[in-house]
Design a protein around this motif. Structure first.
Motif, mmCIF file in Angstrom:
data_model
loop_
_atom_site.group_PDB
_atom_site.id
_atom_site.type_symbol
_atom_site.label_atom_id
_atom_site.label_comp_id
_atom_site.label_asym_id
_atom_site.label_seq_id
_atom_site.Cartn_x
_atom_site.Cartn_y
_atom_site.Cartn_z
ATOM 1 N N PHE A 1 -3.427 8.128 -8.887
ATOM 2 C CA PHE A 1 -2.144 7.503 -8.643
ATOM 3 C C PHE A 1 -2.395 5.958 -8.811
ATOM 4 C CE2 PHE A 1 -1.932 11.417 -5.959
ATOM 5 C CZ PHE A 1 -0.815 12.164 -6.765
ATOM 6 N N ALA A 2 -3.274 5.308 -9.623
ATOM 7 C CA ALA A 2 -3.606 4.173 -9.480
ATOM 8 C C ALA A 2 -2.248 3.294 -10.155
ATOM 9 C CB ALA A 2 -4.621 3.630 -10.575
ATOM 10 N N VAL A 3 -2.096 2.162 -9.380
ATOM 11 C CA VAL A 3 -1.064 1.252 -9.549
ATOM 12 C C VAL A 3 -1.322 -0.060 -9.910
ATOM 13 C CG1 VAL A 3 1.298 0.340 -8.934
ATOM 14 C CG2 VAL A 3 0.601 2.808 -8.479
ATOM 15 N N LYS A 4 -1.022 -0.863 -10.939
ATOM 16 C CA LYS A 4 -1.453 -2.159 -11.061
ATOM 17 C C LYS A 4 -0.855 -3.252 -10.157
ATOM 18 C CE LYS A 4 -3.462 -2.668 -15.587
ATOM 19 N NZ LYS A 4 -3.228 -2.837 -16.997
ATOM 20 N N VAL A 5 -1.709 -3.817 -9.771
ATOM 21 C CA VAL A 5 -1.417 -4.949 -8.770
ATOM 22 C C VAL A 5 -1.759 -6.419 -9.152
ATOM 23 C CG1 VAL A 5 -1.205 -5.225 -6.304
ATOM 24 C CG2 VAL A 5 -1.993 -3.192 -7.130
ATOM 25 N N ASP A 6 -1.229 -7.303 -8.808
ATOM 26 C CA ASP A 6 -1.568 -8.647 -9.093
ATOM 27 C C ASP A 6 -2.957 -8.875 -8.453
ATOM 28 O OD1 ASP A 6 -2.125 -11.477 -9.017
ATOM 29 O OD2 ASP A 6 0.011 -11.780 -8.681
ATOM 30 N N PRO A 7 -3.980 -9.117 -9.475
ATOM 31 C CA PRO A 7 -5.311 -9.476 -9.015
ATOM 32 C C PRO A 7 -5.435 -10.581 -7.806
ATOM 33 C CG PRO A 7 -5.108 -10.290 -11.012
ATOM 34 C CD PRO A 7 -3.765 -9.580 -10.858
ATOM 35 N N ARG A 8 -4.593 -11.421 -7.708
ATOM 36 C CA ARG A 8 -4.899 -12.506 -6.932
ATOM 37 C C ARG A 8 -4.350 -11.733 -5.532
ATOM 38 N NH1 ARG A 8 -1.554 -17.614 -7.198
ATOM 39 N NH2 ARG A 8 0.251 -16.415 -7.887
ATOM 40 N N VAL A 9 -3.489 -10.740 -5.444
ATOM 41 C CA VAL A 9 -3.011 -10.213 -3.874
ATOM 42 C C VAL A 9 -4.159 -9.232 -3.686
ATOM 43 C CG1 VAL A 9 -1.524 -8.301 -3.115
ATOM 44 C CG2 VAL A 9 -0.604 -9.966 -4.704
ATOM 45 N N ASP A 10 -5.008 -8.520 -4.443
ATOM 46 C CA ASP A 10 -6.140 -7.872 -4.040
ATOM 47 C C ASP A 10 -7.127 -8.624 -3.469
ATOM 48 O OD1 ASP A 10 -5.504 -5.323 -4.531
ATOM 49 O OD2 ASP A 10 -6.058 -5.123 -6.659
ATOM 50 N N LYS A 11 -7.289 -9.925 -4.147
ATOM 51 C CA LYS A 11 -8.471 -10.834 -3.806
ATOM 52 C C LYS A 11 -7.860 -11.361 -2.299
ATOM 53 C CE LYS A 11 -10.903 -13.254 -7.279
ATOM 54 N NZ LYS A 11 -10.823 -14.504 -7.952
ATOM 55 N N VAL A 12 -6.620 -11.677 -2.346
ATOM 56 C CA VAL A 12 -6.283 -12.247 -0.672
ATOM 57 C C VAL A 12 -6.335 -11.059 0.183
ATOM 58 C CG1 VAL A 12 -4.421 -12.771 0.686
ATOM 59 C CG2 VAL A 12 -4.515 -13.864 -1.806
ATOM 60 N N LEU B 1 -3.984 8.541 1.939
ATOM 61 C CA LEU B 1 -3.797 9.462 1.033
ATOM 62 C C LEU B 1 -2.216 9.247 0.506
ATOM 63 C CD1 LEU B 1 -5.578 11.363 -0.513
ATOM 64 C CD2 LEU B 1 -4.606 13.168 1.210
ATOM 65 N N VAL B 2 -1.427 9.494 1.803
ATOM 66 C CA VAL B 2 0.035 9.568 1.539
ATOM 67 C C VAL B 2 0.342 8.199 0.755
ATOM 68 C CG1 VAL B 2 2.168 9.512 2.890
ATOM 69 C CG2 VAL B 2 0.418 10.872 3.748
ATOM 70 N N GLU B 3 -0.090 7.067 1.291
ATOM 71 C CA GLU B 3 0.242 5.935 0.608
ATOM 72 C C GLU B 3 0.076 5.838 -0.995
ATOM 73 O OE1 GLU B 3 -2.014 2.256 1.729
ATOM 74 O OE2 GLU B 3 -0.553 1.022 0.637
ATOM 75 N N THR B 4 -1.024 6.122 -1.283
ATOM 76 C CA THR B 4 -1.604 6.205 -2.799
ATOM 77 C C THR B 4 -0.588 7.265 -3.485
ATOM 78 O OG1 THR B 4 -3.571 7.024 -1.853
ATOM 79 C CG2 THR B 4 -3.777 5.152 -3.310
ATOM 80 N N THR B 5 -0.449 8.265 -3.094
ATOM 81 C CA THR B 5 0.578 9.263 -3.697
ATOM 82 C C THR B 5 1.784 8.647 -3.604
ATOM 83 O OG1 THR B 5 -1.019 10.867 -2.161
ATOM 84 C CG2 THR B 5 0.941 11.431 -3.430
ATOM 85 N N LEU B 6 2.331 8.424 -2.558
ATOM 86 C CA LEU B 6 3.659 7.861 -2.658
ATOM 87 C C LEU B 6 4.094 6.886 -3.704
ATOM 88 C CD1 LEU B 6 5.841 8.899 -0.959
ATOM 89 C CD2 LEU B 6 5.776 7.088 0.567
ATOM 90 N N ARG B 7 3.050 5.751 -3.683
ATOM 91 C CA ARG B 7 3.262 4.833 -4.337
ATOM 92 C C ARG B 7 3.225 4.829 -5.948
ATOM 93 N NH1 ARG B 7 -1.027 -0.260 -4.454
ATOM 94 N NH2 ARG B 7 0.436 -1.306 -2.905
ATOM 95 N N LYS B 8 2.705 6.318 -6.511
ATOM 96 C CA LYS B 8 2.551 6.437 -7.689
ATOM 97 C C LYS B 8 4.082 7.450 -7.905
ATOM 98 C CE LYS B 8 1.129 6.921 -11.848
ATOM 99 N NZ LYS B 8 0.859 5.893 -12.851
ATOM 100 N N ILE B 9 3.978 8.422 -7.077
ATOM 101 C CA ILE B 9 4.994 9.406 -7.228
ATOM 102 C C ILE B 9 6.602 8.681 -7.171
ATOM 103 C CG2 ILE B 9 6.280 11.485 -6.437
ATOM 104 C CD1 ILE B 9 3.373 12.330 -5.707
ATOM 105 N N LEU C 1 10.653 5.153 -2.972
ATOM 106 C CA LEU C 1 10.505 5.468 -1.385
ATOM 107 C C LEU C 1 9.451 4.725 -1.054
ATOM 108 C CD1 LEU C 1 11.546 7.615 0.327
ATOM 109 C CD2 LEU C 1 9.667 9.244 -0.456
ATOM 110 N N TYR C 2 8.309 4.247 -1.766
ATOM 111 C CA TYR C 2 7.277 3.751 -1.384
ATOM 112 C C TYR C 2 7.774 2.246 -0.759
ATOM 113 C CZ TYR C 2 2.870 0.736 -1.286
ATOM 114 O OH TYR C 2 1.893 0.003 -0.916
ATOM 115 N N GLN C 3 8.625 1.747 -1.523
ATOM 116 C CA GLN C 3 9.166 0.344 -1.198
ATOM 117 C C GLN C 3 9.958 0.476 0.112
ATOM 118 O OE1 GLN C 3 8.987 -2.695 -1.671
ATOM 119 N NE2 GLN C 3 7.448 -2.227 -3.489
ATOM 120 N N GLY C 4 10.646 1.754 0.520
ATOM 121 C CA GLY C 4 10.971 1.554 1.759
ATOM 122 C C GLY C 4 10.295 2.234 2.792
ATOM 123 N N LEU C 5 9.267 2.796 2.356
ATOM 124 C CA LEU C 5 8.398 3.611 3.649
ATOM 125 C C LEU C 5 6.994 3.438 3.528
ATOM 126 C CD1 LEU C 5 9.799 7.359 4.139
ATOM 127 C CD2 LEU C 5 7.516 6.428 4.430
#
Lengths: 286, 208, 444, 193, 323
Positions: free
Chosen positions: A28-39, D87-95, D99-103
């Motif tokens: 479920f990897a999601v891209k995030v601003d690298p600076r955010v990660d650093k902070v 776990l819930v966070e990573t899952t939600l973020r992708k799926i 919903l992730y933004q709201g919750l």
């Protein structure tokens, strides 16, 4: 046996969740601003919510977007704030410390009122009413928009109806500059607090100025002529001193008929120095 | 001030400038939950102090061996371990106190103060300084709990050193009818709110 | 129609008895008039400097056009007296700013422009003719809103108008000018109404009069007795009865949708003064150069209903009424509920000036405002069913998004909320600030 | 059934987690500044709290008790909760990013919310049966949310108030919570288990 | 023409109603007068003493907090003091009145910034604090019985049970008796008649909205009829009993209508009233406390901001459910 069970149980639980988590992180990897990660990495990661944001990553995003001061992380304290500032450092380091300065000394006694204003105590609003109740349409109305805008409580309206900047508390953030509907506040480099200033903002003709205010710049050009540094110029009927050129010789002060020019050191440094420029002039600058 | 001696600074920071309760408002659950009696407040404060000191020291000594990615879970495990130990100790030697503190003892583990110190301080600073920092924060936390508990017990029960009738000292004699409010949940919130106001006033006056 | 009322509203002290029985007095020709180039809502007039050579020193005749604008929503201004142009430049305006104005010094002859002549009988005029006459005469809504009259008479084709309402409510306290006009110029009102109905093709005419003017009601009633499609409607006395949405609701039961104009429900309404002005424009060809206004308040020595040339200075009008006392605290142009307080009386009478009030502490209640006690009286008096206190609060704290959500833009600033507020909070002022900010954001 | 309804009623109103039991005070103070955040946080808490009670109860009953490892309660529970949330966070973020933004953004905040830990511990201590434990988790979280949302409403109004300087922020919030808790005293003694 | 001095310029409107916060508060005090009078007639000098102490302490506490020497000021402190006194039993010790009155003003009002900003009804905050602190004095089974027209009698001596503590026994009091107020209870709450007289005065002056008392009393009545315990032969009598017994009347007319702490929208006020009625009956019928008015109103005070946000009225000419 107990101990072994304990180790195995904990180990298993750890293993299961570890695997689950790392899998989830990959899948479920999601891209995030690298600076955010650093902070985020510099934050305590307690996700306590004391900052008012939903969690450390939200706070990190807000810091990167510049919405919030790095010192907003309460559990992290000063250490974290410093670390964060270092992380985003470059913009902070380069700016010169500034201090807000009010360019009007036409207080209740020196500048006349045209009419009595009744209503919302707010400069921006009052200023729209027939050009403001002050006879001078450039002068300070003293209803405190700047004071309310200041997040550091560094500005207060003094007893004479003019704002006084607490120079220690002022951070030079410039919010008051935007808040003043008459553009009377400028942020100047703090440095050694040197230089003289013409504490007036009126672009009216001299005659009309002297009618409405006893200390307004009447555009007589006396200071322009006498200044050995050629630091003073006229900007649409208002004398303006370039503090970079000014060498504090003070020759302009005695020649100014309405006494509008003061050394910066004479500007009151906090509300306690109640008297405006003239009385505080004897104080030494530091 | 900071140049004088880092240890003094580390110690005093937790007590006054960054007092976890009065300044940072962290770890408020036990502050409200166990302060009906002074003894309980003090006990809770000391238990928390023990955990924060121990975890600070351990984390500071292990910091080079913990991988950055999993440091938070590691910290949590360390803290949880010490909380468990403290719980067992209390149960064994202070059963009355253990009963009175109830579920708030295991809840020390989620006290943001401890994790906050671990992450912000212990994971970056040497062992000795971390120890001092832990002591400072612990004292600060205990101080706040103690003051609040004292206020609540005196006002709400008319005693100090309660609730055990043997140790309890009736302050105002038998006829006094204490303000029961402060012994109960609403009183905890109100007392802490007012105390916080006082603290703010004091800090402002003293300019810290 | 039954005498039912709109929601909310207040019953202020009307103080109309001061002038309601005084017949209209014609003011002598002023020595000098100041004619601002903007006396209406819409595009300001441009000085006719090129065509007519209006400049310093030009001799002008009364009724001669001084300025105009090609824009549709605009109305020309005319010289109210004959004389010499002595100055052109910014001059104090009742709206609070300085506006370009022509100052004319009277020659005392009051010679009228030779182009002014009757337009003929109503039967001979087409709807277009009427609109053109109204426009050329520079007629605007004389109730105070000063919306150009010809615009209201030219609805888009898909919005047929079936009812014309003449607003004789005069709900503002103190003012009696409309009342006197209804008594003294009844016939002209009815004629003007007919002209408007013709221009709009409307089938019904209604004249709405508040029930605190029984004499005017009787007079108008007898005048329209013969007319089949014109009726008089009695309105309960309540402020702001004269606000167009309230007036339409009470007289016809129709509800103008929020944010829309009356034409949306097939209605146009005009003030009684406007009707008279239209009559004069058709019958005599006279442009709008004078109006009736009430000069009153406890600061005025001899209150009166005055017919004055436009451009006459308020100070001169006040002097004509015996001058104002030293205890005068406020000089207000318009009614006390919606009028504008002036920093000085050095302002000209313009088309929208329905009255000049000199108020002393007998009339004005001065008090510092205190925090809102949430009594919700403002909510219950708001004729638009808004929550003034919440809007004001949102606006005070710069939360304009919330102010907009609370329908700040629907407020028409009648002043009921500020009037009733026991905490004396300047609610209308805050709401006005909010409205300005919302509009500013919208225009971005 | 009656017992379940009692649990719901009691843990929402009578033994409100925030106002009577002092759990979750930190997020209660921190996230009650705005209604919007409070509502999001509430949803997230309800979700995670019921999940956490469920998982920890199962783990405790079927792993720790049989192995006589009750003393590992604290360590396991905190680990489970932390991982669960993650776990819930990573899952939600992708799926479901919406919903992730709201919750979801509130999820990390929950890890150190002592209300979650408390609910897990109490479910075990009160010796609830499985269904009871889950219902307890839901009721407790609704009680938490109720207090949070009411507080957010009040604080939005307090934002406009002229609160004395020294009491601004947390102090006045605590006093308000105190009065709120006082009001909830009315339910005291209503229903017992 | 010369205008001497300067003119005042302000935003319209230029005329204001003469009503001020102070005049409103004075009206409320007038409205409370019948109830206060009845209290003295029924419970004797102790009632008068309690009221005087409560009002004096309230005004003093406010004046000291605000560092103003103007003791009466806008009159709101006096109203709070009197309301608190009327919600106290006749035999309470003087120090209890002092503590209650002071905490009403300070914790109930001034910490929020004073009048207009408080979230909860100050008098009720004071009362709730007293109930929680000294339950024995405030809500025990033992209440002073009224002694009509016996000014000098000491309420502490004679006692009887409050009707709500044991509703089954309530039948010993006839409804007319309860309506007039000749029953044990708090000072101001027993006489529904006196409270109604004051209520009509407030409605006449336009200070209160009928929706709150209407919703409150109506809900209590309906729930009383349906679940009230049916100890009267006629269930409608039971409903009426619940309306006139205890603090419903004083709560509905004077406390739930407190401007500052109730919704400003008409619909919100109705919801507020109904909510108060619901919670009151919930506590009365199923709680361990005999009376729930205080807590019901405080709870509804807490949700007032939320109610306000959800009941923004439809503007004139607005389309229903517009975007």
């Amino acid at each position: 046996m107990q101990i072994i069970y304990a180790i195995i149980a904990l180990g298993l639980i750890g293993l299961v969740f570890g695997i689950l988590l790392s899998l989830a992180a990959k899948v479920f990897a999601v891209k995030v601003d690298p600076r955010v990660d650093k902070v985020k990495d510099s934050l305590p990661g307690a996700n306590c919510g004391a900052c008012g944001y939903a969690g450390c990553s939200q706070f990190a995003e807000a810091v990167v977007r510049g919405e919030v001061n790095p010192s907003g992380c309460i559990p992290g304290g000063t250490e974290t704030a410093k670390a964060l500032a270092a992380e985003l450092g470059i913009d902070f380091a380069e700016t010169e410390p500034l201090v807000a300065t009010v360019f009007c000394i036409g207080d209740n006694e020196k500048a006349a009122d045209r009419f009595i204003y009744e209503g919302v105590k707010n400069c921006a609003v009052a200023g729209r009413f027939y050009g403001g109740f002050k006879a001078c349409t450039y002068g300070c109305l003293g209803l405190g928009d700047c004071a309310r805008a200041c997040p550091f409580e560094a500005i207060e309206i003094g007893p004479h109806g003019l704002p006084v900047v607490d120079q220690e508390a002022c951070t030079g953030c410039g919010l008051c500059v935007n808040a003043c509907p008459r553009d009377l506040i400028k942020t100047l480099p703090r440095r050694s607090n040197q230089g003289h200033l013409v504490l007036c903002s009126s672009h009216d003709r001299g005659k009309s100025v002297s009618k409405v205010c006893s200390v307004g710049c009447i555009a007589c050009r006396a200071c322009v002529k006498i200044c050995p540094q050629e630091a003073i110029e006229m900007d649409d009927k208002l004398a303006v001193i370039d503090i970079d050129k000014c060498d504090d010789c003070g020759k302009c002060v005695p020649v100014c008929p309405p006494v509008t020019i003061y050394p910066r050191t004479a500007i009151p440094k906090k509300l306690a120095d109640i008297e405006h420029p003239a009385a505080a002039a004897s104080e030494d600058g530091s | 001030m900071a140049e004088h001696n880092p240890y003094v600074d580390d110690l005093s920071r937790g007590i006054i400038r960054e007092n976890p309760v009065f300044r940072l408002l962290l770890g408020m659950c036990p502050v409200l939950g166990v302060t009906a009696y002074f003894i309980n407040g003090l006990g809770m404060g000391l238990a928390t102090t023990a955990v924060v000191i121990a975890s600070n020291v351990v984390i500071a000594s292990l910091k080079n061996y913990i991988p950055a990615q999993v440091r938070i879970p590691c910290f949590i495990v360390v803290i949880a371990t010490f909380v468990t130990i403290v719980e067992m100790v209390l149960q064994a030697f202070q059963p009355a106190l253990y009963e009175a503190l109830g579920v708030f003892v295991p809840l020390i583990v989620v006290n943001c103060v401890i994790l906050g110190r671990a992450e912000a301080f212990a994971s970056k600073k040497p062992v000795l300084r971390s120890l001092v920092d832990g002591v400072g924060v612990g004292i600060g936390f205990t101080l706040a709990l103690g003051i609040l508990a004292l206020v609540r017990e005196i006002a709400g029960q008319g005693t100090i050193m309660g609730p055990d009738p043997e140790s309890a000292i009736l302050l105002f004699g038998e006829g006094f009818e204490p303000m029961g409010l402060f012994g109960q949940p609403p009183g905890a919130f109100i007392a802490l709110g007012l105390l916080l106001g006082f603290a703010n006033m004091l800090f402002k006056k003293l300019n810290i | 129609m039954a005498k039912f009322s709109f929601r909310g509203g207040v019953h202020p002290v009307y103080s109309k008895e001061i002038t309601s029985t005084l017949a209209i007095v014609k003011m002598p020709l002023p020595q000098k008039v100041v004619v601002p180039m903007q006396q209406h809502i819409g595009a300001p007039c441009e000085l006719l400097a090129d065509v007519e050579k209006i400049e310093k020193g030009t001799e002008v005749k009364a009724g001669q056009k001084l300025g105009d604008n090609k824009g549709f929503v605009s109305a020309p201004v005319h010289a109210p007296i004959s004389g010499t142009v002595v100055d052109i430049g910014p001059y104090n305006h009742p709206l609070g700013m300085k506006i370009n104005a022509v100052t004319i010094e009277s020659d005392g002859h009051d010679e009228w422009d030779e182009n002014i002549k009757p337009a003929g009988s109503l039967e001979d005029l087409s709807a277009d003719d009427i609109r053109k006459i109204v426009r050329e005469a520079g007629i605007v809504g004389l109730g105070g809103a000063t919306f150009p009259a010809h615009v209201k008479l030219s609805p888009p084709e898909d919005k047929p108008i079936d009812v014309v309402i003449i607003n004789g409510a005069e709900c503002e306290p103190y003012l009696t000018a409309d009342h006197r006009v209804m008594l003294e110029k009844t016939e002209e009102i009815v004629f003007g109404l007919k002209a408007m109905m013709k221009a709009l093709g409307a089938s019904e005419g209604i004249i709405g009069i508040e029930d605190n003017k029984p004499d005017a009601h009787k007079q108008v009633e007898s005048m329209v007795a013969e007319e089949e499609n014109i009726r008089v409607c009695t309105l309960p006395t309540k402020y702001p009865q004269g606000a167009e949405k309230m007036l339409i609701y009470v007289t016809t039961g129709r509800v103008v949708p929020a944010g829309a104009l009356p034409m949306e429900v097939g209605i146009v309404n005009h003030n009684v003064g406007t009707a008279v002005a239209i009559t004069q424009a058709i019958r005599e060809g006279k442009p709008l150069v004078e109006r009736v206004l009430t000069v009153t308040g406890s600061g005025v020595a001899k209150p009166a209903n005055v017919q004055a040339r436009l451009g006459t200075l308020a100070s001169e009008v006040l002097d004509f009424c015996g001058g104002i006392s030293e205890s005068t605290l406020k000089v207000v142009v318009g009614g006390p509920m919606m009028g504008l307080a002036q920093p000085s009386a050095d302002i000209p009478v313009i088309k929208g000036t329905s009255g000049i009030l000199a108020l002393t502490d007998e009339d004005v209640y001065l008090a510092e405002s205190s925090p809102c006690i949430r009594c919700a009286k403002c909510v219950s008096v708001c004729p638009m069913n808004l929550m003034p206190t919440s809007i004001a609060q949102a606006s005070e704290h710069g939360d304009y998004r919330r102010a907009e959500k609370l329908y700040a833009l629907d407020c028409f600033e009648c002043g009921c909320c500020s009037y009733i507020c026991p905490s004396k909070i300047p609610l209308v002022q805050w709401i006005r600030i909010g409205k300005n900010e919302i509009m500013k954001r919208k225009n971005k | 059934m009656e017992r379940l309804l009692s649990i719901i009623f009691i843990y929402i109103l009578v033994e409100n987690f925030v106002l009577q039991r002092f759990f979750g005070i930190c997020p209660f103070l921190g996230v009650s500044r705005k209604m919007e955040t409070a509502v999001g946080m509430s949803m997230a808490v309800i979700f995670v709290m019921s999940m956490a009670t469920l998982v920890t109860w199962l783990l405790y009953t079927f792993v720790l008790i049989p192995l006589n490892l009750e003393y590992l309660q604290i360590v396991t529970f905190i680990l489970v909760i932390a991982s669960l949330v993650q776990l819930v966070e990573t899952t939600l973020r992708k799926i479901s990013p919406t919903l992730y933004q709201g919750l979801g953004i509130f999820l990390p905040l929950i890890t150190t919310n002592c209300a979650i830990m408390a609910v897990a511990l109490l479910a075990v201590r009160e010796e609830f049966a499985f269904i009871e434990a889950v219902v307890f988790g839901i009721a407790a979280s609704i009680g938490f949310s109720l207090a949070l949302v009411i507080m957010a409403g009040i604080r939005e109004r307090l934002e406009l108030a002229d609160v004395p300087e020294v009491l601004k922020g947390s102090a006045v919030t605590l006093i308000t919570a105190g009065i709120l808790s006082l009001a909830f005293q009315g339910f005291r003694g209503m229903l017992t288990l | 023409m010369v205008i001497n001095g300067k003119l005042i310029v302000s935003s319209s409107p230029h005329i204001r109603s003469v009503e001020s916060v102070q005049s409103v508060m004075v009206d409320v005090l007038i409205a409370l007068f019948p109830a206060a009078l009845m209290a003295v007639l029924l419970f004797g000098y102790r009632a008068l003493l309690t009221m005087v102490i409560a009002i004096a302490v309230a005004m003093l506490a406010e004046a000291i907090w605000r560092r103003k020497s103007d003791i009466f000021s806008d009159g709101s402190a006096a109203v709070t003091g009197l309301l608190l006194a009327l919600a106290l039993p006749a035999a309470v010790p003087w120090w209890l009145v002092v503590v209650g009155s002071a905490s009403a003003i300070i914790i109930g009002k001034q910490v929020f910034g004073g009048i207009g900003y408080n979230i909860f009804n100050p008098a009720l905050v004071g009362r709730a604090i007293l109930v929680v602190s000294w339950g024995g004095h405030m809500a025990g089974d033992i209440w002073p019985s009224p002694q009509p027209f016996a000014f000098g009698y000491d309420a502490a001596v004679v006692t009887g049970a409050t009707v709500l503590a044991a509703p089954e026994k309530a039948v010993t009091f006839s409804l007319p008796e309860m309506f007039i107020g000749n029953i044990p209870g708090c000072l101001g709450e027993t006489s529904a008649l006196a409270l109604l007289i004051g209520g009509f005065w407030l409605v006449y002056k336009g200070h209160i909205d009928y929706r709150i008392p209407g919703g409150f009393i109506g809900t209590v009545f309906i729930l009383g009829v349906l679940f009230g315990g049916g100890f009267y032969a006629n269930i409608f009598m039971t409903g009426l009993f619940h309306v006139v017994a205890g603090g419903v009347m004083i709560g509905a007319i004077y406390m739930a209508t407190d401007f500052v702490t109730t919704p400003v929208t008409p619909a919100g006020r109705l919801i507020f009233g109904i909510g108060c009625g619901l919670i009151t009956m919930l506590i009365r019928l199923w709680g361990i406390l005999p009376e729930g008015v205080t807590f019901a109103i405080l709870l509804m005070n807490a949700v007032t901001p939320i109610i306000d946000n959800f009941t923004i009225p439809q503007r004139f000419g607005g389309v229903k459910k517009s975007a």
